[in-house]
Design a protein around this motif. Structure first.
Motif, PDB file in Angstrom:
ATOM      1  N   TYR A 172       3.308   3.545  -5.408  1.00 11.85           N
ATOM      2  CA  TYR A 172       2.508   3.048  -6.276  1.00 11.85           C
ATOM      3  C   TYR A 172       3.023   2.607  -7.675  1.00 11.85           C
ATOM      4  O   TYR A 172       3.374   3.483  -8.377  1.00 11.85           O
ATOM      5  CB  TYR A 172       1.378   3.847  -6.703  1.00 11.85           C
ATOM      6  CG  TYR A 172       0.316   4.285  -5.606  1.00 11.85           C
ATOM      7  CD1 TYR A 172      -0.735   3.644  -5.221  1.00 11.85           C
ATOM      8  CD2 TYR A 172       0.668   5.530  -4.770  1.00 11.85           C
ATOM      9  CE1 TYR A 172      -1.382   4.137  -4.115  1.00 11.85           C
ATOM     10  CE2 TYR A 172      -0.086   5.828  -3.531  1.00 11.85           C
ATOM     11  CZ  TYR A 172      -1.205   5.221  -3.336  1.00 11.85           C
ATOM     12  OH  TYR A 172      -2.028   5.421  -2.290  1.00 11.85           O
TER      13      TYR A 172
ATOM     14  N   LEU B 154      -5.693   3.348  -6.639  1.00 12.07           N
ATOM     15  CA  LEU B 154      -5.453   4.606  -6.302  1.00 12.07           C
ATOM     16  C   LEU B 154      -6.580   5.640  -6.923  1.00 12.07           C
ATOM     17  O   LEU B 154      -7.264   6.513  -6.536  1.00 12.07           O
ATOM     18  CB  LEU B 154      -4.008   5.017  -6.686  1.00 12.07           C
ATOM     19  CG  LEU B 154      -3.865   6.690  -6.498  1.00 12.07           C
ATOM     20  CD1 LEU B 154      -4.109   7.182  -5.071  1.00 12.07           C
ATOM     21  CD2 LEU B 154      -2.543   7.198  -6.780  1.00 12.07           C
TER      22      LEU B 154
ATOM     23  N   GLU C 128      -2.005  -1.362  -8.757  1.00 13.65           N
ATOM     24  CA  GLU C 128      -2.107  -0.275  -7.318  1.00 13.65           C
ATOM     25  C   GLU C 128      -2.202   1.253  -7.836  1.00 13.65           C
ATOM     26  O   GLU C 128      -3.191   1.773  -7.164  1.00 13.65           O
ATOM     27  CB  GLU C 128      -0.545  -0.080  -6.980  1.00 13.65           C
ATOM     28  CG  GLU C 128      -0.109  -1.566  -6.318  1.00 13.65           C
ATOM     29  CD  GLU C 128       1.316  -1.553  -5.894  1.00 13.65           C
ATOM     30  OE1 GLU C 128       1.578  -2.139  -4.954  1.00 13.65           O
ATOM     31  OE2 GLU C 128       2.110  -0.764  -6.610  1.00 13.65           O
ATOM     32  N   LEU C 129      -2.002   1.466  -9.119  1.00 12.64           N
ATOM     33  CA  LEU C 129      -2.466   2.707  -9.608  1.00 12.64           C
ATOM     34  C   LEU C 129      -3.912   3.013  -9.801  1.00 12.64           C
ATOM     35  O   LEU C 129      -4.428   4.069  -9.734  1.00 12.64           O
ATOM     36  CB  LEU C 129      -1.528   3.235 -10.926  1.00 12.64           C
ATOM     37  CG  LEU C 129      -0.342   3.594 -10.599  1.00 12.64           C
ATOM     38  CD1 LEU C 129       0.859   3.546 -11.865  1.00 12.64           C
ATOM     39  CD2 LEU C 129      -0.029   4.715 -10.175  1.00 12.64           C
TER      40      LEU C 129
END
Length: 511
Positions: free
Chosen positions: A219, A228, A224-225
């Protein structure tokens, strides 16, 4: 020695059981005592006692409810039930949960010792069976042991036996979870470890006060984080604030300890995180590169600035002052607690002056200052500023009679109408019945400019309009309020970058 925890809401029962039984002689050690069901859940998670002696009727959670929750994670836990009543229905339910015994209060010492010896025998046999059949240590525990070890000589391959293509560690902080929610958090997150739909390995583990994620899938990008974070939210019953500290991605297990420490270090910057709660190397690099200020901001100076914004009813200016204060704190490398303490002090000093200038505002000021304990509970500077601005907005709405705002509007309108006159701040202070120094500070807070600079801007804008009409330079200077044409020339060139005559010729050519 097997560990025992006593759970009873009556202090006399708790202390009595500790003293009347010779625990060591039977093979037990009392490690702790809990005063109610929720206390028992937290202390059970800490001690993981071999035997829990549980009062069945307690305020809040009953003993049976506590046993039911503990059984969800610890199926082999042992319990002795205490009850003040020979209640068959409770006894039937207790036996259904597989408790080891059911004793009536007041507890008979001999009967209690007999029950303890029987449970000891059961625990001893269970212990012997475990020696023969030692279960495999869960992988997440191996990871915890490895990362928690300071031995650089230990090799990750020997302990973890992983064969992943890449490794990244993300540290997770879950804020504002309490009691039962906090206890259930780890079990809920384990579902994320079990999910292999994307064919990547991942592992949830404990990291002190945080939760750790060891992941094969990297990530790297901010989005992307954030995805998540949303994925983790979907697994939880509650919706806590989540902050993520993401390490670099490596391909060698030998680097696991270093990226673990890197991710942990990012969590130290959580107070300065953005709205998404993502903490990464980028923020840490900014922290390192940002020029550090040796001096911490002074509460008195900043309280004056905040007071002027409130006194002229300018909420946007107040927010600007608070943001500037936090920027200075960042550069001074103040800790989270130091920043919260300073901001609380600044707010108190600023608002304590308000009742003197706004009669009858005392109760509204006290109501606003009641937010100070809340400041210490927020997670980031952005939340802290938003909280203060929100309460200041309420304060201004309750005391706003338009007095100072109308003074500032009258003052700026007066300048717009009379810019060609020989205007001085002292003159306006006399007109509006203010101390000139105080009025100057109020004016700058409201407009962002000093009085003289604001006046020059108004005059020079008018001068540009007159020059564009072809008027001679000396006449323009006189008409906009400059008696000295050379002084006007230098002011105009500084303001526009070219001389008045060049500006006139340029406008004439363009037209």
């Amino acid at each position: 020695m097997f560990k025992v925890m006593i759970v009873d809401d009556e202090p006399a029962i708790r202390e009595g059981l500790k003293t009347i039984i010779n625990w060591n002689e039977i093979g037990f050690e009392v490690v702790d005592a809990a005063v109610n069901g929720r206390d028992a859940l937290q202390k059970f998670e800490r001690w993981k006692p071999d035997l829990t002696i549980m009062d069945i009727r307690m305020p809040g959670m009953s003993g049976l409810e506590v046993i039911e929750q503990i059984r969800e994670q610890y199926q082999h836990a042992h319990f002795l039930i205490l009850s003040g009543h020979a209640d068959f229905e409770y006894a039937r339910k207790a036996l259904g949960y597989g408790v080891d015994g059911y004793l009536l209060k007041p507890v008979d010492e001999d009967e209690m010792q007999d029950e303890l010896r029987r449970v000891y025998g059961s625990l001893h046999r269970q212990q012997q069976d475990m020696i023969v059949h030692i279960p495999e240590t869960p992988l997440y525990e191996k990871v915890e042991q490895f990362l928690g070890s300071s031995s650089a000589s230990q090799q990750g391959e020997d302990i973890l036996d992983l064969d992943w293509e890449r490794y990244q560690i993300i540290i997770l902080e879950f804020c504002h979870l309490h009691g039962e929610e906090s206890i259930q958090l780890f079990a809920q997150l384990q579902k994320f470890s079990d999910c292999t739909s994307d064919q990547h390995h991942r592992l949830i583990f404990r990291a002190g006060q945080y939760i750790g994620l060891l992941t094969e899938k990297p990530y790297v990008q901010n989005h992307e984080l954030i995805q998540l974070k949303e994925q983790l939210w979907s697994l939880l019953h509650a919706q806590p604030e989540i902050y993520l500290g993401a390490s670099d991605v490596v391909s060698d297990q030998e680097d696991l300890r270093s990226i673990y420490q890197e991710a942990l270090s990012f969590m130290g910057q959580r107070f300065w995180s953005d709205d998404h709660g993502v903490l990464s190397k980028e923020l840490a690099e900014i922290w390192k590169k940002e020029e550090s200020s040796a001096e911490a901001p002074l509460a008195g100076e900043w309280s004056d600035r905040l007071y002027y914004t409130v006194d002229i009813r300018n909420l946007a200016a107040a927010e600007r002052v608070l943001n500037e204060l936090c920027d200075v704190c960042w550069k001074a490398r103040l800790s989270e607690r130091e920043v919260k303490s300073l901001c609380s002090h600044v707010l108190s000093l600023a608002l304590s002056r308000l009742p003197a200038s706004v009669p009858g505002s005392g109760s509204a000021v006290q109501q606003c200052l009641s937010l100070i304990p809340e400041l210490y509970a927020v997670s980031t500077t952005k939340q802290m500023i938003a909280l203060v601005v929100s309460r200041l907005d309420q304060l201004l709405q309750s005391i706003n009679h338009g007095t100072h705002e109308s003074v500032m509007k009258q003052m700026t309108d007066f300048i717009q109408r009379n810019y060609s006159d020989n205007l001085k701040l002292e003159l306006l202070a006399e007109i509006f019945n203010y101390n000139s120094a105080y009025l100057g500070k109020m004016f700058k807070t409201h407009t962002g400019e000093s009085f003289n600079h604001f006046l020059d801007q108004v005059r020079l804008e008018q001068a540009k309009s007159l020059l564009a009409q072809g008027m001679k330079v000396h006449k323009v200077a006189s008409q906009v309020g400059y008696a000295n044409v050379d002084y006007f020339h230098s002011k105009f060139k500084k303001y526009t970058g070219i001389s008045p005559s060049a500006y006139r010729d340029q406008e004439s050519t363009d037209s």
